[in-house]
Write a protein that holds these residues in place. Structure first.
Motif, PDB file in Angstrom:
ATOM      1  N   ASP B 118      40.100  32.461  43.843  1.00  0.00           N
ATOM      2  CA  ASP B 118      39.439  33.760  43.884  1.00  0.00           C
ATOM      3  C   ASP B 118      39.843  34.528  42.642  1.00  0.00           C
ATOM      4  O   ASP B 118      40.939  34.345  42.131  1.00  0.00           O
ATOM      5  CB  ASP B 118      39.906  34.556  45.109  1.00  0.00           C
ATOM      6  N   GLN B 119      38.943  35.387  42.170  1.00  0.00           N
ATOM      7  CA  GLN B 119      39.309  36.204  41.016  1.00  0.00           C
ATOM      8  C   GLN B 119      38.973  37.659  41.261  1.00  0.00           C
ATOM      9  O   GLN B 119      38.113  38.224  40.586  1.00  0.00           O
ATOM     10  CB  GLN B 119      38.594  35.705  39.767  1.00  0.00           C
ATOM     11  N   PRO B 120      39.618  38.280  42.256  1.00  0.00           N
ATOM     12  CA  PRO B 120      39.337  39.690  42.487  1.00  0.00           C
ATOM     13  C   PRO B 120      39.709  40.511  41.260  1.00  0.00           C
ATOM     14  O   PRO B 120      40.608  40.139  40.518  1.00  0.00           O
ATOM     15  CB  PRO B 120      40.214  40.042  43.683  1.00  0.00           C
ATOM     16  N   LEU B 121      38.995  41.586  41.073  1.00  0.00           N
ATOM     17  CA  LEU B 121      39.153  42.376  39.857  1.00  0.00           C
ATOM     18  C   LEU B 121      40.600  42.842  39.680  1.00  0.00           C
ATOM     19  O   LEU B 121      41.111  42.865  38.572  1.00  0.00           O
ATOM     20  CB  LEU B 121      38.214  43.584  39.915  1.00  0.00           C
ATOM     21  N   ARG B 124      42.687  40.601  37.812  1.00  0.00           N
ATOM     22  CA  ARG B 124      42.224  40.214  36.474  1.00  0.00           C
ATOM     23  C   ARG B 124      42.543  41.275  35.432  1.00  0.00           C
ATOM     24  O   ARG B 124      41.987  41.270  34.357  1.00  0.00           O
ATOM     25  CB  ARG B 124      40.715  39.966  36.520  1.00  0.00           C
ATOM     26  N   GLU B 127      43.756  39.850  32.155  1.00  0.00           N
ATOM     27  CA  GLU B 127      42.689  39.198  31.406  1.00  0.00           C
ATOM     28  C   GLU B 127      41.804  40.231  30.714  1.00  0.00           C
ATOM     29  O   GLU B 127      41.439  40.086  29.537  1.00  0.00           O
ATOM     30  CB  GLU B 127      41.855  38.359  32.382  1.00  0.00           C
ATOM     31  N   ILE B 128      41.496  41.291  31.460  1.00  0.00           N
ATOM     32  CA  ILE B 128      40.621  42.322  30.901  1.00  0.00           C
ATOM     33  C   ILE B 128      41.301  43.003  29.720  1.00  0.00           C
ATOM     34  O   ILE B 128      40.698  43.214  28.676  1.00  0.00           O
ATOM     35  CB  ILE B 128      40.261  43.328  32.009  1.00  0.00           C
TER      36      ILE B 128
END
Lengths: 660, 472
Positions: B118-121, B124, B127-128
């Protein structure tokens, strides 16, 4: 992990549906009860899979997991939580998933609460239900997979149409789907009847609660959609006869006919084939409504061309489901024996007439909806069939339906006494005429069409109340006895009265707003008063502020009547920066006789604003009527005889006796 | 691995449940018309109820009951036909379970991205930030470094880079704090100590604090760190020991190569100080240029360029358009040269007010202040600080608009000098269009397009963000 487990759960649901669609039918043919019972467990696993998949997709939306393509294309991290959740079904993939979830829900409900249904019938019904499921699970997994992943997730999603960011429309699809998909049970029962060759009153009774549930959901869903259009689109209108609305209205009309004809099967063992046909048609129209009209596949040849895979798949599914069922009907129906006979003057005839009229009304809507679509596909010409067509062709037929609905309950089963019926209908006519004349005099109404409409709505209300009084024995018995009888009326009778009375109230509302509403559009400076019917609207000021994910201008509009303060309305114009779209929120004050309704338009440049003011007479009655109709359906659903689940002990005992 | 265990167990249990009917004990099931019969009984009840209520007559009731009985009998005849046997069959159950589970897992393996996380915000963020930092956003880089240092507080490199990044955007307080961590890890490394002490000084408004002085003194004893020598001299100047300061800088100038990077600064300070205490600059800076001599107040004239504008015209122009920080600095320069140190300081103080929200311009003003030696002599009001910014939130509408104008003008000025700042340009275009200055927004956009004409990625970003704002 959760998202991928959701994807797996969807695969599991497809496999469960496959098993559920095949093994029980084999069991029925072999007399193997274990194989038949696999229909129950299969339905349960299928529901578990669909629910888990839906929960996983919701999770992806709630946590803004933009590695899920559906979420990336249709959500945004800045949305309020509620619209993150409702955003799950505000797109093609998610709404398809909701669709199959509803389908699975009805399946699991039948497997749990349908214990009274003999296992052969239940197994066949659930198998047919699962066949529909297999088609749509495959459609979702192969062409519209909501769990498609993006290797490079974007930093944020693309947002959701602001028009849909509204509580009214947020819960409109689930209710509408409850209706659409609920009619799949009727379809499954009909096909099961054709397969097993067994149609009898019991069959109608087993089917009835599911049809009632679906029909109530559809009624509420349509009303909610109409309510949303009324206050969100900001044109003061509530029904536009556009294909999306018609798509939900057609199953409602035929579903209403089905609801009535199923009573004839249950009570009189008559109209068997007709009822089966209606059941098939109702769900077919639901399918056509959802997938041809709503999906936009037919509304635009272009949309079909860009995604032929989906379009062909859907067309194929519809052809198999509808064509297959109708073929089966043509093959098996002649072998079914129709039961009870009835006289011309009888409730059976009344209900048959109701059925024919409703079917005709539905046919009118169908032609008006499909003709432009089909014409465009064939010739490429774009024509639009607008309100005039529907008003001139649909409304007269529906008016007769309403008049008939008033008299129908006067007729008794099998053979009614013509003189009695005519006498009671005569009384209804006299009372209604007197009331209509009174209204015309008191309010000074002269509009002929409006008065005719008012007469029809009043007729139905008067006839319904008159029948309640008759059932209580009035005026021959004492008030006490009458009250006791009133309370003792079966719930299904209450369903009838609530439903018919609700239709009368809603019709009165529709007529009032169509004929007597006041609409004024103008540019005003703050402080300028505007006369709207008996009311005076004054724009006070405009405030600019921001909401959770939008900027908004809120106007304050003071409303007075004869100098006396009535209320202040707060219409809004919103701007959603992420989606780059505006939306309007009408300011509405509901009074018992109508709505005061204000819409804020664009600034006019000279400090003024374009505003639209309405006095919408009767609109609250429409919502009240719709609520009454829905309530009627729910009350009828709780009738002792329909109560789903284990039969009461009192009825259990004598069941064993025939063997003695 | 957990994923496959959960998936496998779910598949097995679900498939087992599907097959459950084959594992139940053998039963017989009636499949006939028992339901139908209960319906007929209900109908009879209803007929009787209607009869009692007087809704139907006795004869109607009799007829109805007779018909219902006839149908009930018909239904009862078919009752014994319906009988199905449910037999326990382990083999069937096993086959069904295995087939269902394998089919579900197989289908998933064919369609799914098995094991993709999963990649919930929320997860991340790093990464952002990385992506934004790669696009040249210093704040994102700092945010990333802060995260790195909180995860791994013993990494000298991370603290060191963080301190330098803070210093780059002029946040000397945070920079000093980061240097402190770096210094603690590195121990007595002179270079680190020196940078730490300098950051402390800068954070203190270029006044050398005691703690920094102690460090510098220690460094002077053990190394020949030019920075330490410079700041110790500055500290003397700030302690009113102007002679000592001049001597210190002169010694540093003698000891350094003529092209050392700090030499312009040292020479400038010597010149200013010489002017201030009215001494001959050549005593301390034997190779002073004629211009320097002139600036130090020694030999007025020849090398000094005549001012392009008089102070009066400048004042006039600034009264009309105060958003021109270069003119403010020029005005301060003119006044300072005319011996009006107070007036010069006042010009800079006014400039600070207009550019309260623009760190870049404030930095330029501070540099000018130091270049003119004003920070040593005039105790004028210091530039806007965090408290001023907080006060801004309580400003009147006009004042706030003024401050925003200042910020935008400051941003524009910065971009003129450091044009390769994509986020800066986007922010400038957005600011202009928010303020309703469409023409300026368009100019800025076109300039940005020229700046990044050889960078397709940056152009794409520009077109999507800034271009969309002005409708391009």
């Amino acid at each position: 992990m959760i998202v991928e487990l959701g994807h797996f759960a969807l695969c599991l649901a497809l496999i469960a549906a496959l098993v559920q669609a095949t093994l029980p039918l084999w069991g029925v043919s072999q007399g193997n009860a274990a194989a038949m019972r696999v229909a129950d467990t299969g339905a349960q696993v299928q529901f578990f899979g669909a629910a888990a998949a839906f929960a996983a997709l919701t999770w992806a939306f709630v946590t803004s997991d933009f590695s899920v393509m559906t979420a990336a294309l249709n959500s945004h991290s800045g949305k309020p939580m509620m619209y993150k959740i409702t955003g799950v079904w505000a797109n093609h993939e998610g709404s398809m998933l909701l669709w199959v979830l509803m389908l699975a829900l009805f399946g699991v409900l039948i497997s749990i609460f349908g214990r009274v249904i003999p296992v052969t019938m239940r197994a066949t019904v659930l198998a047919v239900q699962a066949m529909i499921g297999v088609g749509f699970y495959a459609f979702i997994l192969l062409t519209s997979n909501p769990f498609e992943r993006l290797p490079m997730p974007p930093l944020d999603g693309q947002g959701m149409n602001p028009l849909l960011q509204d509580p009214g429309v947020a819960f409109h699809p689930p209710l509408l789907y409850l209706g659409y998909v609920g009619f799949s049970t009727a379809f499954s029962f009909a096909v099961a009847a054709l397969i097993t060759g067994r149609v009898d009153p019991a069959w109608a009774r087993w089917m009835r609660p599911w049809v009632l549930l679906a029909w109530s959901g559809l009624t509420a869903g349509i009303a909610l959609g109409s309510w949303w259009a009324y206050y969100e689109l900001g044109w003061g209108g509530f029904w536009f006869w556009d294909p999306v609305e018609n798509a939900s209205f057609m199953p409602w009309l035929i579903g209403t006919a089905l609801l009535h004809s199923a009573i004839v099967v249950e009570k009189r063992n008559a109209l068997l084939k007709w009822t089966i046909l209606l059941a098939i048609l109702t769900f077919s129209l639901s399918l056509i409504g959802t997938f041809l009209v709503r999906s936009g596949i037919l509304t635009s040849v272009h949309a079909f061309a860009t995604d032929p895979e989906r379009g062909v798949f859907i067309l194929l599914l519809l052809a198999i489901a509808i064509g297959g069922a109708l073929t089966l009907f043509a093959w098996r129906a002649p072998k079914l024996e129709d039961g009870g006979v009835f006289a011309v003057w009888s409730r059976e005839t009344g209900l048959l007439v109701n059925n024919l009229l409703l079917t005709a009304a539905c046919g009118i809507v169908f032609v008006g909806t499909m003709y432009p679509l089909v014409l465009e596909v064939i010739t490429g010409d774009k024509i639009s069939v607008g309100a005039p067509y529907f008003n001139q062709s649909f409304l007269p037929v529906f008016g007769i339906v309403l008049l008939g609905a008033g008299v129908g309950p006067f007729l008794s089963w099998k053979r009614a006494r013509k003189a009695d019926v005519l006498r009671r209908a005569g009384l209804t006519t006299v009372i209604t005429l007197a009331l209509t004349a009174l209204i015309a005099l008191v309010f000074g109404l002269r509009d002929g069409v409006g008065l005719l409409g008012a007469f029809i709505a009043l007729w139905l209300a008067v006839a319904t109340l008159q029948d309640i009084a008759f059932r209580c024995g009035l005026p021959r018995v004492s008030a006490g006895t009458a009250l006791r009888r009133l309370i003792g009326l079966p719930r299904s009778a209450w369903g009838l009265y609530l439903g018919h009375f609700g239709i009368a109230v809603a019709s009165a509302g529709v007529i009032a707003v169509s004929v007597w509403k006041v609409e004024v559009i103008q540019t005003v400076q703050p402080g300028d008063p505007t006369q709207v019917g008996p009311y005076e609207f004054t724009l006070l000021d405009i405030e600019n502020t921001t909401g959770p994910n939008y900027q908004t201008s809120i106007a304050a509009v003071k409303v007075t009547r004869d100098g006396e303060m009535v209320t202040v309305l707060f219409p809004e114009r919103r701007w959603y920066p992420v989606e780059r779209k505006p939306s309007t929120e009408a300011g509405i004050e509901t009074l018992w006789h109508g709505d005061l309704y204000a819409v804020l338009g664009d600034p006019a440049g000279d400090g003024g604003f374009v505003t639209r003011y309405y006095y919408n007479t009767g609109v609250p009655w429409m919502w009240l009527g719709a609520a009454l109709i829905t309530l009627g359906g729910m009350v009828s659903l709780t009738d002792r005889r329909l109560r789903i689940g284990a039969p009461s002990a009192k009825r259990r005992q004598p069941l064993a006796q025939p063997a003695e | 691995m957990i994923f496959w265990i959960v998936l496998g167990v779910t598949a097995a249990l679900a498939a087992l449940w599907i097959a459950w009917p084959f594992l139940r004990s053998t039963t017989f099931e009636l499949t006939g018309a028992e339901g139908a019969i209960s319906i007929y009984r209900d109908q009879m009840d209803e007929v009787e109820r209607d009869l009692k209520a007087g809704l139907i007559s006795q004869s109607e009731s009799d007829a109805a009951l007779a018909e219902i009985e006839r149908r009930a009998l018909h239904a009862a005849r078919s009752l014994d036909q319906g009988m199905a046997v449910s037999q326990r069959s382990g083999l069937a159950a096993l086959a069904l379970t295995a087939a269902s589970a394998l089919a579900a897992v197989g289908l998933y393996m064919a369609l799914g991205s098995s094991g993709a996380p999963d990649q919930p915000l929320a997860a991340r963020k790093t990464e952002i930030l990385t992506r934004q930092a790669d696009a040249g956003d210093v704040q994102s880089r700092i945010q990333l470094l802060i995260e790195r240092t909180s995860e791994n507080p013993d990494s000298f490199d991370d603290w060191w880079t963080l301190a330098r990044a803070h210093a780059m955007i002029g946040d000397h307080t945070a920079s000093a704090e980061a240097y402190r961590h770096a210094a603690e890890i590195a121990g007595d490394m002179p270079e680190v100590q020196s940078a730490y002490a300098e950051a402390m000084t800068l954070a203190n408004g270029n006044k050398v604090p005691t703690a920094a002085r102690v460090i510098f003194e220690q460094l002077v004893r053990n190394t020949d760190d030019a920075r330490a020598h410079y700041y110790l001299a500055l500290a003397k100047a700030q302690a009113q020991d102007f002679e000592g300061a001049l001597a210190g800088w002169a010694a540093l100038a003698r000891a350094s190569a003529p092209d050392a990077p700090w030499m312009p600064l040292v020479r400038r300070d010597i010149v200013n100080m010489a002017r201030f205490i009215e001494t001959d600059v050549l005593d301390y800076l034997p190779d002073a240029t004629p211009q320097e001599i002139a600036q130090s107040g020694g030999d007025p004239g020849t090398a000094l360029l005549p001012p392009l504008e008089t102070a009066e015209t400048l004042e006039q122009r600034l009264a009309e358009d105060p958003k021109d920080f270069k003119s403010w600095i020029e005005l301060a320069d003119l006044r300072s040269r005319a011996g009006d140190a107070e007036g010069a300081a006042d010009a800079l103080a006014q400039a600070r007010q207009h550019f309260a929200g623009a760190p870049f311009v404030l930095q330029k003003i501070a540099e000018a202040e130091r270049a003119l030696g004003l920070d040593l002599v005039a105790a004028g009001p210091r530039g806007p600080t965090a408290s001023d910014m907080a006060a801004a939130s309580q400003m009147s509408e006009d004042d706030r608009a003024d401050m925003i104008d200042g910020m935008v003008a400051g941003l524009a000025a910065r971009l003129k000098e450091q044009p390769r700042d994509l986020d800066g340009w986007v922010m400038l275009v957005r600011s202009y269009s928010t303020l309703g200055r469409a023409e300026k927004a368009r100019d800025a956009y076109e300039t940005a397009l020229l700046v990044f004409k050889d960078d397709q990625t940056a152009l794409g970003v520009l077109r999507n963000s800034a271009g969309a704002l002005i409708g391009n």
